[in-house]
Design an enzyme around this catalytic site. Structure first.
Site, PDB file in Angstrom:
ATOM      1  N   ARG A  62     -68.613  -7.751  15.141  1.00 26.30           N
ATOM      2  CA  ARG A  62     -68.772  -8.193  16.822  1.00 26.30           C
ATOM      3  C   ARG A  62     -68.148  -7.013  17.514  1.00 26.30           C
ATOM      4  NH1 ARG A  62     -67.550 -14.205  18.274  1.00 26.30           N
ATOM      5  NH2 ARG A  62     -68.725 -13.725  19.889  1.00 26.30           N
TER       6      ARG A  62
ATOM      7  N   CYS B 244     -60.341 -12.720  22.417  1.00 20.27           N
ATOM      8  CA  CYS B 244     -61.368 -12.789  21.090  1.00 20.27           C
ATOM      9  C   CYS B 244     -62.764 -13.038  21.822  1.00 20.27           C
ATOM     10  CB  CYS B 244     -60.971 -13.763  20.226  1.00 20.27           C
ATOM     11  SG  CYS B 244     -60.550 -15.647  21.019  1.00 20.27           S
TER      12      CYS B 244
END
Length: 292
Positions: A174, A232
């Protein structure tokens, strides 16, 4: 003082004259059945915590998926959990503390001092052959007072201008922009360093020893006195990274909106590809391909 408590220590505390308040944060991305899992079996006396409604507020997409709750709402929540001023609190989950760390961080941000993560979580309790309880635990309302601001945070503008170490706690694919299952754009904040939270844990889902965590973060460019911030996807697993940093002897600020907020602001640039800071210890970002 350690932020971790193991199963044997928790057993002793629960059997004492002043047992801790025990919170079960059964949540995982893509699994909406946390309460059902809790009702099926939890550590006796544990109160269920709903991450989406109790550990997060609600806002616009540009605020992120899990913005911080208001101080007023969180104060009502912690009293509903049965927390009184001066209580010790122990938090656990069944996902390597990825969700429990959000409750740990938020309680610390609200000024609570004696808050611990159960190392290894529910899996460690099961592995010890200890009993589980079914159904709902009801706590007597507490009188705790909330004072937000006891831990450091940054916003999007500060993240954009951050001159220290900015750690991205998401999975590497990611970070690099190879996949993005939920946010509108793939990649990472330019200049950030990839530091997946999965690498904070041993095979049994307990945290690595402090010396190993410290070596890990030093390898990513963190040094004594470094200014460190963490993000995050939505500010949940970043709290796990902050916990690991504290175990290692470092302090860090949280970007609560994280990439879910950043990627919903079209004016914010997004980078793809690997970062180079961790390997070189330099100023970072040299592997980034930045797109508006």
């Amino acid at each position: 003082m350690s932020i971790l408590i193991n199963v044997a220590e928790l057993q002793t505390c629960l059997a004492s004259a002043t047992p801790p308040v025990l919170l079960d944060v059964r949540w995982a991305l893509g699994d909406p059945h946390g309460r059902e899992h809790y009702l099926t079996g939890h550590i006796p006396s544990a109160v269920f915590v709903d991450l989406d409604t109790e550990l997060a507020g609600h806002g616009q997409p540009e605020d992120g998926r899990h913005p911080l709750p208001s101080a007023e709402d969180f104060a009502a929540t912690v009293r509903r959990w049965g927390i009184n001023s001066g209580d010790t609190v122990v938090v656990y989950d069944d996902a390597g503390a990825a969700a429990a760390a959000r409750a740990w961080w938020l309680l610390g941000y609200a000024g609570f001092k004696d808050v611990y993560l159960l190392d290894g979580g529910l899996a460690a309790w099961r592995a010890a052959g200890l009993p589980l309880a079914a159904g709902e635990e009801r706590a007597e309302p507490g009188d705790a007072v909330v004072h937000f601001g006891a831990k450091a945070t940054i916003d999007a503008d500060q993240a954009a201008a951050w001159s220290g170490i900015l750690l991205d706690a998401r999975a590497g694919e990611r970070f690099r922009g190879e996949v993005e299952p939920i946010d509108p754009r793939a990649g990472h904040i330019p200049g950030a360093v990839s530091a997946p939270t999965s690498e904070n844990l041993a095979a049994d889902a307990t945290f690595l020893p402090a010396v190993e965590l410290r070596a890990r973060f030093v390898g990513l460019g963190v040094e004594p006195g470094s200014e460190v911030a963490v993000y995050c996807g939505s500010g949940v697993t970043a709290a796990h990274q902050i916990a690991a940093l504290e175990i290692a002897g470092f302090r860090a600020a949280l970007y609560p909106g994280s990439f879910s907020a950043w990627s919903n602001q079209p004016e914010r640039p997004v980078a793809t590809g690997p970062s180079e800071r961790g390997a070189s210890g330099g100023s970072g970002g040299n592997g980034d391909r930045v797109e508006q």
